[in-house]
Motif scaffolding. Structure first.
Motif, PDB file in Angstrom:
ATOM      1  N   ALA A  79     -11.047   0.253  11.449  1.00  0.00           N
ATOM      2  CA  ALA A  79     -10.496   1.369  10.657  1.00  0.00           C
ATOM      3  C   ALA A  79      -9.142   0.982  10.075  1.00  0.00           C
ATOM      4  O   ALA A  79      -8.863   1.238   8.899  1.00  0.00           O
ATOM      5  CB  ALA A  79     -10.365   2.611  11.524  1.00  0.00           C
ATOM      6  N   GLY A  80      -8.314   0.322  10.885  1.00  0.00           N
ATOM      7  CA  GLY A  80      -7.002  -0.125  10.424  1.00  0.00           C
ATOM      8  C   GLY A  80      -7.131  -1.132   9.297  1.00  0.00           C
ATOM      9  O   GLY A  80      -6.432  -1.048   8.280  1.00  0.00           O
ATOM     10  N   ASN A  81      -8.059  -2.046   9.464  1.00  0.00           N
ATOM     11  CA  ASN A  81      -8.300  -3.077   8.461  1.00  0.00           C
ATOM     12  C   ASN A  81      -8.736  -2.457   7.135  1.00  0.00           C
ATOM     13  O   ASN A  81      -8.172  -2.744   6.078  1.00  0.00           O
ATOM     14  CB  ASN A  81      -9.379  -4.014   9.022  1.00  0.00           C
ATOM     15  N   ARG A  82      -9.709  -1.561   7.215  1.00  0.00           N
ATOM     16  CA  ARG A  82     -10.239  -0.912   6.012  1.00  0.00           C
ATOM     17  C   ARG A  82      -9.174  -0.026   5.358  1.00  0.00           C
ATOM     18  O   ARG A  82      -9.019  -0.023   4.132  1.00  0.00           O
ATOM     19  CB  ARG A  82     -11.482  -0.087   6.403  1.00  0.00           C
ATOM     20  N   ALA A  83      -8.424   0.701   6.207  1.00  0.00           N
ATOM     21  CA  ALA A  83      -7.393   1.592   5.677  1.00  0.00           C
ATOM     22  C   ALA A  83      -6.306   0.798   4.960  1.00  0.00           C
ATOM     23  O   ALA A  83      -5.841   1.197   3.890  1.00  0.00           O
ATOM     24  CB  ALA A  83      -6.783   2.412   6.818  1.00  0.00           C
ATOM     25  N   PHE A  84      -5.931  -0.344   5.517  1.00  0.00           N
ATOM     26  CA  PHE A  84      -4.920  -1.186   4.882  1.00  0.00           C
ATOM     27  C   PHE A  84      -5.406  -1.646   3.505  1.00  0.00           C
ATOM     28  O   PHE A  84      -4.673  -1.604   2.508  1.00  0.00           O
ATOM     29  CB  PHE A  84      -4.620  -2.399   5.768  1.00  0.00           C
ATOM     30  N   PHE A  85      -6.666  -2.054   3.450  1.00  0.00           N
ATOM     31  CA  PHE A  85      -7.275  -2.530   2.204  1.00  0.00           C
ATOM     32  C   PHE A  85      -7.238  -1.442   1.122  1.00  0.00           C
ATOM     33  O   PHE A  85      -6.770  -1.679   0.011  1.00  0.00           O
ATOM     34  CB  PHE A  85      -8.717  -2.945   2.516  1.00  0.00           C
ATOM     35  N   PHE A  92      -1.054   0.570  -5.435  1.00  0.00           N
ATOM     36  CA  PHE A  92      -1.118  -0.059  -6.760  1.00  0.00           C
ATOM     37  C   PHE A  92      -1.257   1.011  -7.843  1.00  0.00           C
ATOM     38  O   PHE A  92      -0.594   0.942  -8.887  1.00  0.00           O
ATOM     39  CB  PHE A  92      -2.285  -1.049  -6.815  1.00  0.00           C
ATOM     40  N   LEU A  93      -2.098   2.039  -7.586  1.00  0.00           N
ATOM     41  CA  LEU A  93      -2.257   3.146  -8.530  1.00  0.00           C
ATOM     42  C   LEU A  93      -0.949   3.916  -8.692  1.00  0.00           C
ATOM     43  O   LEU A  93      -0.571   4.287  -9.798  1.00  0.00           O
ATOM     44  CB  LEU A  93      -3.370   4.096  -8.051  1.00  0.00           C
ATOM     45  N   ILE A  94      -0.277   4.144  -7.547  1.00  0.00           N
ATOM     46  CA  ILE A  94       1.012   4.840  -7.597  1.00  0.00           C
ATOM     47  C   ILE A  94       2.004   4.027  -8.442  1.00  0.00           C
ATOM     48  O   ILE A  94       2.741   4.566  -9.264  1.00  0.00           O
ATOM     49  CB  ILE A  94       1.559   5.090  -6.166  1.00  0.00           C
ATOM     50  N   TYR A  95       1.959   2.706  -8.260  1.00  0.00           N
ATOM     51  CA  TYR A  95       2.848   1.833  -9.029  1.00  0.00           C
ATOM     52  C   TYR A  95       2.536   1.937 -10.534  1.00  0.00           C
ATOM     53  O   TYR A  95       3.438   2.018 -11.369  1.00  0.00           O
ATOM     54  CB  TYR A  95       2.676   0.387  -8.538  1.00  0.00           C
ATOM     55  N   LEU A  96       1.227   1.961 -10.863  1.00  0.00           N
ATOM     56  CA  LEU A  96       0.825   2.047 -12.274  1.00  0.00           C
ATOM     57  C   LEU A  96       1.265   3.363 -12.923  1.00  0.00           C
ATOM     58  O   LEU A  96       1.673   3.392 -14.077  1.00  0.00           O
ATOM     59  CB  LEU A  96      -0.699   1.909 -12.406  1.00  0.00           C
ATOM     60  N   PHE A  97       1.142   4.459 -12.143  1.00  0.00           N
ATOM     61  CA  PHE A  97       1.455   5.783 -12.699  1.00  0.00           C
ATOM     62  C   PHE A  97       2.790   6.335 -12.220  1.00  0.00           C
ATOM     63  O   PHE A  97       2.987   7.544 -12.183  1.00  0.00           O
ATOM     64  CB  PHE A  97       0.318   6.765 -12.357  1.00  0.00           C
ATOM     65  N   LEU A 110       3.334  11.028  -1.428  1.00  0.00           N
ATOM     66  CA  LEU A 110       1.910  10.872  -1.740  1.00  0.00           C
ATOM     67  C   LEU A 110       1.363   9.572  -1.142  1.00  0.00           C
ATOM     68  O   LEU A 110       0.270   9.546  -0.565  1.00  0.00           O
ATOM     69  CB  LEU A 110       1.700  10.887  -3.263  1.00  0.00           C
ATOM     70  N   GLY A 111       2.153   8.520  -1.271  1.00  0.00           N
ATOM     71  CA  GLY A 111       1.721   7.213  -0.739  1.00  0.00           C
ATOM     72  C   GLY A 111       1.540   7.248   0.763  1.00  0.00           C
ATOM     73  O   GLY A 111       0.516   6.808   1.294  1.00  0.00           O
ATOM     74  N   ILE A 112       2.526   7.832   1.463  1.00  0.00           N
ATOM     75  CA  ILE A 112       2.477   7.864   2.931  1.00  0.00           C
ATOM     76  C   ILE A 112       1.350   8.784   3.415  1.00  0.00           C
ATOM     77  O   ILE A 112       0.544   8.401   4.268  1.00  0.00           O
ATOM     78  CB  ILE A 112       3.852   8.309   3.511  1.00  0.00           C
ATOM     79  N   MET A 113       1.281   9.987   2.827  1.00  0.00           N
ATOM     80  CA  MET A 113       0.226  10.929   3.226  1.00  0.00           C
ATOM     81  C   MET A 113      -1.154  10.368   2.875  1.00  0.00           C
ATOM     82  O   MET A 113      -2.111  10.501   3.640  1.00  0.00           O
ATOM     83  CB  MET A 113       0.420  12.289   2.541  1.00  0.00           C
TER      84      MET A 113
END
Lengths: 135, 71
Positions: A79-85, A92-97, A110-113
């Motif tokens: 779960a940790g592995n998948r969540a990190f991915f 990246f989306l947050i960075y774009l927008f 938004l990123g943390i939640m």
């Protein structure tokens, strides 16, 4: 007491987060009812999860069931592995927008939640499906 | 990997909960093992086989298709 070490740690971290959150609201945004509402719901969900964990652990101790075994450990690992991915995609989306956010706090929140939510969903998925793609 | 856990449990009249207690795991782990959704560690496979007084390969059936093509 030794058997509840994990639960006590989670409780302490949770209490610090709640205290921090409320102090922040009182100091900076005493009139932000929507944000306070969201924070309250989050706090209630956290408290519910914490109480449920304590009850489950108490029952497990009574029945002699281990708190963790190789399956639950693997569940958390995957779960940790998948969540990190997936969190990387979110950031990246947050960075774009980033220009569409009115302030930095909203963006970081938004990123943390979002990351926490992704981890929760991943954990739930592996716990219920046990699908580790090992076949 | 297939296994005969459910059949052997029925033979020995052992519940999932009892088996979980005997091998020191949670009941959910036994559920996923029986469904074939989770491959146990060698230690757990050995413990399960020991409960049924059998060898590991008599409980867990390793199919050639389980092996990776390059092995």
């Amino acid at each position: 007491m030794k058997n509840y070490k994990k639960e006590i740690m989670v409780g302490l971290v949770f209490a610090i987060i709640v205290a921090g959150l409320f102090l922040w609201f009182i100091r900076y945004e005493p009139d932000a009812y929507l944000k306070i509402g969201i924070a309250l719901v989050t706090v209630l969900l956290g408290a519910y999860t914490f109480v449920r964990q304590i009850i489950t652990r108490k029952r497990d101790l009574r029945d002699g069931v281990p708190a963790e075994d190789e399956f639950t450990k693997r569940t958390k690992l995957y779960a940790g592995n998948r969540a990190f991915f997936f969190s990387m995609y979110l950031w990246f989306l947050i960075y774009l927008f980033h220009s569409s956010f009115t302030n930095q706090e909203e963006m970081l929140g938004l990123g943390i939640m979002g990351s926490a939510l992704i981890y929760g969903i991943s954990l739930w998925y592996y716990k219920t499906s046990g699908d580790f793609n090992e076949e | 990997m297939k296994n005969r856990m459910k059949e052997l449990r029925a033979r020995d009249n052992i519940t999932q909960e009892k088996l979980a207690n005997l091998v020191g795991v949670r009941r959910e782990t036994i559920v996923f093992l029986e469904k074939g959704k989770y491959n146990p560690s060698l230690t757990l496979a050995y413990s399960v086989a020991k409960v049924f007084n059998l060898a590991i390969e008599e409980v867990f059936i390793f199919d050639q298709s389980d092996a990776k093509p390059d092995i």
